[in-house]
Design an enzyme around this catalytic site. Structure first.
Site, PDB file in Angstrom:
ATOM      1  NE  ARG A   1     -81.620  17.928  31.751  1.00  0.00           N
ATOM      2  CZ  ARG A   1     -82.628  17.298  31.639  1.00  0.00           C
ATOM      3  NH1 ARG A   1     -83.178  16.145  31.943  1.00  0.00           N
ATOM      4  NH2 ARG A   1     -82.742  18.150  30.395  1.00  0.00           N
TER       5      ARG A   1
ATOM      6  CE  LYS B   1     -79.669 -10.027  30.235  1.00  0.00           C
ATOM      7  NZ  LYS B   1     -80.669 -10.478  29.788  1.00  0.00           N
TER       8      LYS B   1
ATOM      9  CE  LYS C   1     -77.640 -16.745  33.473  1.00  0.00           C
ATOM     10  NZ  LYS C   1     -78.925 -16.510  33.164  1.00  0.00           N
TER      11      LYS C   1
ATOM     12  CD  GLU D   1     -80.156 -20.152  31.390  1.00  0.00           C
ATOM     13  OE1 GLU D   1     -79.835 -18.856  32.033  1.00  0.00           O
ATOM     14  OE2 GLU D   1     -79.546 -20.528  30.173  1.00  0.00           O
TER      15      GLU D   1
ATOM     16  CG  ASP E   1     -82.609 -19.597  28.537  1.00  0.00           C
ATOM     17  OD1 ASP E   1     -83.029 -17.933  28.290  1.00  0.00           O
ATOM     18  OD2 ASP E   1     -81.364 -19.220  28.053  1.00  0.00           O
TER      19      ASP E   1
END
Length: 286
Positions: A97, A135, A167, A197, A218
């Site tokens: 597994r 992410k 950002k 960004e 973005d």
């Protein structure tokens, strides 16, 4: 991923799965029973996760004979063999597994990445690079970013120290695009490019005027991306554009060809790692 880091990760996965032991195998399979098995692809996929799968079986039982029948990054058809196994039957069952979990998760990332790469290759010889993001599954970043490479993608920053990406919240804290870029350029190491960004054409022009090395566009729709590329090209005329453009946000397999045609250099896709379905592989007893 360094070998000892991979070993620690696989050991943790085995500890999680085995708990206090494989009670079913202990009750139904004699200690000295030997067997042969193979892991096969149940569907077309791009293979990734092989070192983790190999290590899972070897950590369970170093005497198991484990043979790779395919390579990472290889396109497999349904029924193609990935691993051959021979040795104590209990050991094969105990490692099954965990090995399949790594293979399924990472081959899923590689397979989805490959689909995006092919979808973006609508422009022969000039297709934008498909990038992953941060992410990722906690603890699995190195493996998932390797899987993206196996699928033909490229890695964005591995960690926050790998590059400067200003950002929206950085801009808000600094006070403006101009101030954020000025502070970054004054203090940045010479070998790190500065990316910022923006989410509209006004911000794009401001970023161009204040010397960003790269600009992340973005959540822009395709018509706006086309205008953004044209604006950046016009800004540098009569010279070639000297700033890299990255499209990000809302990217899907359906719209990535149009984004590619808009003329950006990179397309970053969070879904490669946060939404990739597991690839289907299984273990068959021989």
């Amino acid at each position: 991923m360094i070998d000892f880091e991979l070993k620690n990760l696989v050991e943790l996965a085995l500890k999680e799965d085995l708990g206090f032991g494989d009670v079913t195998s202990e009750l139904t399979v004699g200690l000295e029973v030997r067997g042969r098995a193979k892991i096969v692809a149940r569907e077309p996929l791009v293979l990734s996760g092989l070192p983790a799968a190999l290590m899972a079986f070897k950590l369970v039982d170093s005497k198991l004979a484990v043979k790779s029948e395919a390579s990472e990054g290889q396109d497999l058809a349904a029924g193609d063999e990935v691993l051959g196994l021979a040795g104590r039957a209990r050991s094969i069952l105990m490692g099954e597994r965990v090995a399949l979990n790594f293979l399924g998760r990472l081959s899923g990332v590689a397979t989805l990445t490959g689909k995006y790469v092919k979808a973006a290759a609508i422009i022969r010889g000039a297709a934008p690079k498909i990038l992953d993001t941060r992410k990722t599954t906690p603890g699995l970043r190195a493996l998932e970013k390797a899987a993206a490479r196996h699928g033909g993608g490229h890695n964005h920053r591995f960690c926050l120290g790998d590059g400067i990406l200003i950002k929206d919240n950085h801009i808000a804290a600094a006070g403006s695009i101009e101030k954020a870029l000025k502070m970054a350029k004054e203090k940045a190491p010479h070998n790190l490019k500065i990316e910022i960004e923006v989410d509209n054409l006004g911000q794009l022009l401001e970023a161009l005027e204040h010397g960003a090395d790269a600009i992340l566009l973005d959540n822009m729709d395709i018509p706006t991306l086309e205008k953004a590329v044209a604006l950046a090209n016009d800004f540098f005329k009569p010279h070639p554009r000297r700033v890299l453009l990255e499209a990000s946000g809302g990217v899907t397999l359906e719209n990535v060809p149009g984004i590619a045609l808009a003329g950006v250099d990179f397309i970053s896709v969070g879904a490669l790692t946060h939404s990739a379905p597991a690839a289907d592989l299984g273990l068959d007893w021989l």
